[in-house]
Design an enzyme around this catalytic site. Structure first.
Site, mmCIF file in Angstrom:
data_model
loop_
_atom_site.group_PDB
_atom_site.id
_atom_site.type_symbol
_atom_site.label_atom_id
_atom_site.label_comp_id
_atom_site.label_asym_id
_atom_site.label_seq_id
_atom_site.Cartn_x
_atom_site.Cartn_y
_atom_site.Cartn_z
ATOM 1 N N MET A 41 -10.965 3.175 -5.691
ATOM 2 C CA MET A 41 -10.824 4.158 -6.471
ATOM 3 C C MET A 41 -12.428 4.771 -6.716
ATOM 4 O O MET A 41 -12.748 4.905 -7.718
ATOM 5 C CB MET A 41 -10.373 3.621 -8.001
ATOM 6 C CG MET A 41 -8.932 3.072 -7.869
ATOM 7 S SD MET A 41 -7.672 4.230 -7.247
ATOM 8 C CE MET A 41 -7.050 4.794 -8.721
ATOM 9 N N LYS A 73 1.558 7.846 -14.680
ATOM 10 C CA LYS A 73 0.698 9.053 -14.964
ATOM 11 C C LYS A 73 1.407 10.484 -14.503
ATOM 12 O O LYS A 73 1.517 10.288 -13.213
ATOM 13 C CB LYS A 73 -0.700 9.165 -14.973
ATOM 14 C CG LYS A 73 -1.647 10.123 -15.350
ATOM 15 C CD LYS A 73 -3.007 9.777 -15.029
ATOM 16 C CE LYS A 73 -3.929 10.975 -15.615
ATOM 17 N NZ LYS A 73 -5.322 10.748 -15.231
ATOM 18 N N THR A 90 -2.680 -5.786 -0.186
ATOM 19 C CA THR A 90 -3.743 -4.879 -0.939
ATOM 20 C C THR A 90 -4.274 -3.989 -0.047
ATOM 21 O O THR A 90 -4.020 -4.082 1.296
ATOM 22 C CB THR A 90 -4.751 -5.709 -1.591
ATOM 23 O OG1 THR A 90 -5.666 -4.993 -2.303
ATOM 24 C CG2 THR A 90 -5.657 -6.312 -0.258
ATOM 25 N N ALA A 91 -4.534 -2.906 -0.453
ATOM 26 C CA ALA A 91 -5.063 -1.512 0.238
ATOM 27 C C ALA A 91 -6.027 -1.758 1.391
ATOM 28 O O ALA A 91 -5.844 -1.253 2.224
ATOM 29 C CB ALA A 91 -5.291 -0.421 -0.606
ATOM 30 N N ASP A 124 5.112 2.895 -11.240
ATOM 31 C CA ASP A 124 4.052 3.802 -11.520
ATOM 32 C C ASP A 124 3.852 4.931 -10.281
ATOM 33 O O ASP A 124 4.502 4.732 -9.439
ATOM 34 C CB ASP A 124 2.847 3.324 -12.041
ATOM 35 C CG ASP A 124 2.202 2.372 -11.325
ATOM 36 O OD1 ASP A 124 2.357 2.330 -10.065
ATOM 37 O OD2 ASP A 124 1.624 1.199 -11.698
ATOM 38 N N PRO A 172 0.804 -1.112 -0.092
ATOM 39 C CA PRO A 172 0.076 0.101 -0.074
ATOM 40 C C PRO A 172 0.871 1.254 -0.130
ATOM 41 O O PRO A 172 0.033 2.259 -0.192
ATOM 42 C CB PRO A 172 -0.632 -0.013 1.206
ATOM 43 C CG PRO A 172 0.149 -0.901 2.279
ATOM 44 C CD PRO A 172 0.689 -1.951 1.093
ATOM 45 N N GLY A 205 -0.017 -2.178 -4.275
ATOM 46 C CA GLY A 205 -0.897 -3.126 -3.616
ATOM 47 C C GLY A 205 -0.571 -4.517 -4.077
ATOM 48 O O GLY A 205 0.719 -5.126 -4.021
ATOM 49 N N ASP A 206 -1.334 -5.451 -4.508
ATOM 50 C CA ASP A 206 -1.131 -6.834 -4.875
ATOM 51 C C ASP A 206 -1.392 -6.831 -6.552
ATOM 52 O O ASP A 206 -2.630 -6.472 -6.840
ATOM 53 C CB ASP A 206 -2.228 -7.522 -4.285
ATOM 54 C CG ASP A 206 -2.039 -9.001 -4.576
ATOM 55 O OD1 ASP A 206 -1.044 -9.298 -5.037
ATOM 56 O OD2 ASP A 206 -2.891 -10.013 -4.327
#
Lengths: 257, 257
Positions: free
Chosen positions: B178, B65, B126-127, B44, B21, B97-98
């Site tokens: 998200m 991005k 994961t988050a 990223d 995370p 995350g995963d």
């Protein structure tokens, strides 16, 4: 174990530490740090002995289920970890996977907080993630499955059986934990809900460990194939219902009607 | 980048590595080992620069991005990681995350396999697990919530909006990824489905990082509270529908009827 009688004693603490799916190198750096700093580690049967070697300085206390014996009741585990922390010790409560997913963490958090002991959760890799790694196939596949349902086939005694088939909606990957002893019921539920007997099912036993086993089958032959492979818990069962398959089914139905 | 012309060159490899995370110490030992052995790391925007410091020997290539710019298209990411591996390099593709959960792993696995490059998934935290740790509250609570639905409010362009309210069945904890830019829609869907405006919602922004923020609110004031707190993605939104609440609602309805 009694509360230490020293008023100036520094308070103890409890860390609920995720040990991950089994492989020692799937522990996080934070889990390794908590183990290295622990005075006592409480662990259960799903934790690999190799993981305990990361806390050679600590006392190791088994609080799980011995073969053929009863498990420690949760109340007793709560009591011993809190008692150790009240003695001023740094307690690690090591849990397989992620303490936040089917880890009985609530009970231990509440017990610690009720007596003012600092308690934290150190997250771990849950078994579904390790199963995906073993399969070399992710849990979500863009455009096909964009949600993951993590469920257990085992629930609190007295609760009704979980309605597992209803969870497998279009766009879903269903990851079932602790389901190996309930496969006939699961298959019957899935077929009764209209799922295709040819639906693919993946089973990963003891993901990430030396006993890891991967099985790819269908709803129709799941029970027989698992029996052949002598796969028991802990295993993860993955069933996917891609959106495209749902659309295809609706189209087929529309054509027939 | 072209395929290396040396026939005797040892083949490269690709590891899709979960960076977790955000906190550096929530990487697994295996992720650290892959970073330490990498020739090149593709990362990223969600990956903390501190994580990259675990691969000082490697080339670091940003494929995310930039503020105000377009993301790298997935096809281009696939092409560059495969090209690097075909040159015989050990490639780490670092994913927050995963990699198996909303990680676009399929596309990269397929690209690697299509040219015979060995590829593995190294699972990550994961988050949702990190959000639970931040809250000090697990994702499942025995007798109340015994399944976890991990969903995203953002799906493939052209797909219909996910029906998020339908996922929040009794016994479920819904973890939404998200979702920060779609809260009004989410709240409208939940209320239309009959959920109580007073239903508790927990939001954890940037779990495990120095920017971590925890917000406890309700469906009714979620949009306003998130705006006040200036919380954007990545954040995890948790909504729980305990079994007991469902039973209480059914009893209340039965009394009224």
């Amino acid at each position: 174990m009694k509360h230490a009688p020293f008023a100036d004693r520094s308070p103890g603490s409890i860390a609920l530490v995720g040990a991950g799916p089994g492989a020692r190198d799937l522990l996080t750096l934070r889990a390794v740090a908590r183990l290295a700093a622990a005075d006592v580690v409480f662990y259960d049967r799903l934790v690999d002995p190799e993981v305990l070697s990361l806390a050679p300085q600590a006392e190791h206390v088994f609080v799980g289920k011995e073969v053929g014996a009863h498990s420690w009741p949760q109340d007793r585990i709560n009591a011993v970890i809190v008692a150790a922390a009240l003695q001023g010790r740094r307690v690690v409560r090591l849990k397989s996977g992620d303490p936040s997913i089917f880890g009985r963490a609530c009970e231990e958090l509440d017990a610690a907080r009720s007596v003012g002991i600092a308690v934290e959760i150190v997250p771990g890799i849950t078994a579904a993630s390790a199963a995906a790694a073993a399969l070399g196939r992710p849990l979500t596949e863009r455009g096909a499955t964009d949600r993951l349902v993590i469920a257990t086939a085992t629930c609190k005694p007295g609760d009704p059986d979980p309605e597992l088939a209803a969870l497998l909606t279009p766009g879903t990957t269903l990851a079932l934990y602790m389901a190996m002893h309930r496969l006939p019921l699961l298959v019957a539920q899935m077929l009764a809900a209209g799922h295709d007997p040819a639906l693919a099912v993946e089973v990963v036993g003891s993901a990430s460990t030396s006993r890891e086993a991967v099985l790819r089958c269908t709803l129709a032959n799941l029970v027989a194939r698992v029996a052949e492979a002598v796969l028991g818990n802990p295993a993860i069962l993955l069933i996917r219902h891609p959106k495209a398959a749902a659309v295809a089914t609706r189209r087929a139905i529309a054509l027939v009607v």
